[in-house]
Design a protein around this motif. Structure first.
Motif, PDB file in Angstrom:
ATOM      1  N   LYS A   1      48.286  29.170  46.894  1.00 60.05           N
ATOM      2  CA  LYS A   1      48.805  29.787  48.298  1.00 60.05           C
ATOM      3  C   LYS A   1      47.591  30.242  48.629  1.00 60.05           C
ATOM      4  N   GLN A   2      47.731  30.839  49.975  1.00 57.83           N
ATOM      5  CA  GLN A   2      46.670  31.782  50.723  1.00 57.83           C
ATOM      6  C   GLN A   2      47.187  33.076  50.862  1.00 57.83           C
ATOM      7  N   TRP A   3      46.106  33.845  50.757  1.00 57.83           N
ATOM      8  CA  TRP A   3      46.476  35.221  50.800  1.00 57.83           C
ATOM      9  C   TRP A   3      45.695  36.153  51.659  1.00 57.83           C
ATOM     10  N   HIS A   4      45.940  37.228  52.367  1.00 53.84           N
ATOM     11  CA  HIS A   4      45.030  38.208  52.607  1.00 53.84           C
ATOM     12  C   HIS A   4      44.317  38.580  51.679  1.00 53.84           C
ATOM     13  N   VAL A   5      42.910  39.022  51.624  1.00 55.49           N
ATOM     14  CA  VAL A   5      42.109  39.601  50.520  1.00 55.49           C
ATOM     15  C   VAL A   5      42.969  40.652  49.910  1.00 55.49           C
ATOM     16  N   GLU A   6      43.469  41.875  50.660  1.00 57.22           N
ATOM     17  CA  GLU A   6      43.898  42.964  50.138  1.00 57.22           C
ATOM     18  C   GLU A   6      45.420  42.648  49.656  1.00 57.22           C
ATOM     19  N   HIS A   7      45.978  41.365  49.900  1.00 55.98           N
ATOM     20  CA  HIS A   7      47.393  41.207  49.377  1.00 55.98           C
ATOM     21  C   HIS A   7      47.263  40.371  47.961  1.00 55.98           C
ATOM     22  N   PHE A   8      46.127  39.954  47.640  1.00 53.11           N
ATOM     23  CA  PHE A   8      46.080  39.258  46.286  1.00 53.11           C
ATOM     24  C   PHE A   8      45.669  40.155  45.166  1.00 53.11           C
ATOM     25  N   VAL A   9      46.615  40.450  44.620  1.00 52.17           N
ATOM     26  CA  VAL A   9      46.826  41.512  43.450  1.00 52.17           C
ATOM     27  C   VAL A   9      47.269  41.293  42.329  1.00 52.17           C
ATOM     28  N   CYS A  10      46.989  42.117  41.088  1.00 52.12           N
ATOM     29  CA  CYS A  10      47.379  42.146  39.761  1.00 52.12           C
ATOM     30  C   CYS A  10      49.106  42.325  39.775  1.00 52.12           C
TER      31      CYS A  10
ATOM     32  N   LYS B   1      50.807  43.197  37.403  1.00 54.99           N
ATOM     33  CA  LYS B   1      51.313  44.426  36.515  1.00 54.99           C
ATOM     34  C   LYS B   1      50.865  45.821  37.302  1.00 54.99           C
ATOM     35  N   CYS B   2      49.805  45.822  37.757  1.00 56.68           N
ATOM     36  CA  CYS B   2      48.939  47.190  38.561  1.00 56.68           C
ATOM     37  C   CYS B   2      49.039  47.381  39.914  1.00 56.68           C
ATOM     38  N   GLU B   3      49.160  45.939  40.722  1.00 61.54           N
ATOM     39  CA  GLU B   3      49.147  45.710  41.868  1.00 61.54           C
ATOM     40  C   GLU B   3      48.068  46.133  42.644  1.00 61.54           C
ATOM     41  N   LYS B   4      46.731  46.248  41.841  1.00 56.05           N
ATOM     42  CA  LYS B   4      45.393  46.576  42.389  1.00 56.05           C
ATOM     43  C   LYS B   4      44.743  45.176  42.964  1.00 56.05           C
ATOM     44  N   PRO B   5      44.250  45.207  44.082  1.00 54.44           N
ATOM     45  CA  PRO B   5      43.618  44.005  44.830  1.00 54.44           C
ATOM     46  C   PRO B   5      42.560  43.743  43.820  1.00 54.44           C
ATOM     47  N   PHE B   6      42.184  42.295  43.687  1.00 57.35           N
ATOM     48  CA  PHE B   6      41.179  41.798  42.935  1.00 57.35           C
ATOM     49  C   PHE B   6      39.833  41.974  43.824  1.00 57.35           C
ATOM     50  N   LEU B   7      39.804  41.902  44.926  1.00 56.99           N
ATOM     51  CA  LEU B   7      38.648  42.071  45.983  1.00 56.99           C
ATOM     52  C   LEU B   7      37.462  41.179  45.379  1.00 56.99           C
ATOM     53  N   GLY B   8      37.860  40.191  45.185  1.00 56.47           N
ATOM     54  CA  GLY B   8      36.552  38.933  44.608  1.00 56.47           C
ATOM     55  C   GLY B   8      36.257  39.119  43.248  1.00 56.47           C
ATOM     56  N   HIS B   9      37.027  40.139  42.586  1.00 58.26           N
ATOM     57  CA  HIS B   9      36.759  40.101  41.134  1.00 58.26           C
ATOM     58  C   HIS B   9      37.624  39.029  40.191  1.00 58.26           C
ATOM     59  N   ARG B  10      37.314  38.612  39.052  1.00 58.29           N
ATOM     60  CA  ARG B  10      37.833  37.742  38.414  1.00 58.29           C
ATOM     61  C   ARG B  10      39.391  38.071  38.108  1.00 58.29           C
ATOM     62  N   HIS B  11      40.128  36.923  38.181  1.00 57.52           N
ATOM     63  CA  HIS B  11      41.594  37.039  37.753  1.00 57.52           C
ATOM     64  C   HIS B  11      42.126  36.143  36.813  1.00 57.52           C
ATOM     65  N   TYR B  12      43.243  36.396  35.981  1.00 58.58           N
ATOM     66  CA  TYR B  12      43.572  35.289  34.954  1.00 58.58           C
ATOM     67  C   TYR B  12      44.839  35.120  35.386  1.00 58.58           C
ATOM     68  N   GLU B  13      45.398  33.635  35.282  1.00 56.53           N
ATOM     69  CA  GLU B  13      46.717  33.314  35.720  1.00 56.53           C
ATOM     70  C   GLU B  13      47.653  32.830  34.665  1.00 56.53           C
ATOM     71  N   LYS B  14      48.654  33.294  34.628  1.00 56.49           N
ATOM     72  CA  LYS B  14      49.694  32.948  33.612  1.00 56.49           C
ATOM     73  C   LYS B  14      51.025  33.013  34.369  1.00 56.49           C
ATOM     74  N   LYS B  15      51.808  31.795  33.986  1.00 58.51           N
ATOM     75  CA  LYS B  15      53.323  31.594  34.453  1.00 58.51           C
ATOM     76  C   LYS B  15      53.178  31.817  36.027  1.00 58.51           C
ATOM     77  N   GLY B  16      52.159  31.350  36.663  1.00 59.39           N
ATOM     78  CA  GLY B  16      52.168  31.403  38.202  1.00 59.39           C
ATOM     79  C   GLY B  16      52.056  32.852  38.810  1.00 59.39           C
ATOM     80  N   LEU B  17      51.508  33.770  37.893  1.00 61.36           N
ATOM     81  CA  LEU B  17      51.167  35.173  38.380  1.00 61.36           C
ATOM     82  C   LEU B  17      49.680  35.321  38.075  1.00 61.36           C
ATOM     83  N   ALA B  18      48.985  36.253  38.762  1.00 63.13           N
ATOM     84  CA  ALA B  18      47.648  36.684  38.561  1.00 63.13           C
ATOM     85  C   ALA B  18      47.714  38.341  37.967  1.00 63.13           C
ATOM     86  N   TYR B  19      46.648  38.356  36.844  1.00 59.96           N
ATOM     87  CA  TYR B  19      46.570  39.432  36.478  1.00 59.96           C
ATOM     88  C   TYR B  19      45.131  39.851  36.347  1.00 59.96           C
TER      89      TYR B  19
END
Length: 189
Positions: free
Chosen positions: A63-72, A74-92
């Protein structure tokens, strides 16, 4: 309503096709468009808020996301360009991915961050994988023996009483025989 002012609906029409606009109209660069015309313009839609993205875009999880809407997830903090980990279609974020899905060290019971030593059907931190008798650090290249479900280095094993070493060897042979499939003599059938 448009820009806090009330208007007759027929005063608004799509900039592209001229059709009367509905509440689903979209604004782009000061111009109004009906939803079908807007979608044809190729403007990405945010996977979180379903609104058009006019600035920077994050492409992730198909999908495509606003930078501030692409969040963990669990904690719902934006990644803001930092690394994320994917599991079952979700980002953490790394912290929550490890908490939810990471290996837990058999020795210290903490989530293992970094390299994992897999030995004796258990996971260990690199710093925790050591001889259970003398605490000398072990690697998978070191020779060690399992005793009481824990590793024992070769040096400490050699200090074990002879009778104990014989019982451990016999137990090891029994478990390795159980793990091997039994041969069937087809000629006797």
């Amino acid at each position: 309503m448009f820009r806090s002012d009330a208007y007759h609906p027929d005063h608004f029409s799509c900039t592209h096709c001229g059709k009367e606009l509905t509440a689903e109209a979209r604004e782009l660069k000061g111009e109004l468009y009906c939803l079908p015309c807007h979608d044809k313009m190729g403007v990405p839609i945010c996977g979180a808020c379903r609104r058009p993205i006019e600035g920077r875009v994050v492409n992730a999880l198909g999908k495509q996301w606003h930078v501030e809407h692409f969040v963990c997830a669990k904690c719902e903090k934006p990644f803001l360009g930092h690394r994320h980990y994917e599991k079952k279609g979700l980002a953490y974020c790394e912290t929550h991915y490890n908490q939810l899905f990471g290996d837990v060290c058999y020795n210290c019971s903490h989530v293992i961050e970094g390299d994992v030593v897999s030995a004796l059907n258990k996971a260990w931190c690199v710093s925790c994988f050591s001889c259970s008798t003398c605490n000398s650090k072990l690697t998978l290249k070191n020779k060690f023996v399992e005793f009481d479900m824990k590793p024992v280095c070769k040096k400490c094993y050699e200090k074990f009483p002879l009778e104990l070493k014989k019982r451990l060897k016999k137990l090891s042979e029994l478990t390795s025989r159980k793990a091997q499939p039994k041969a069937v003599d087809l000629n006797s059938a």
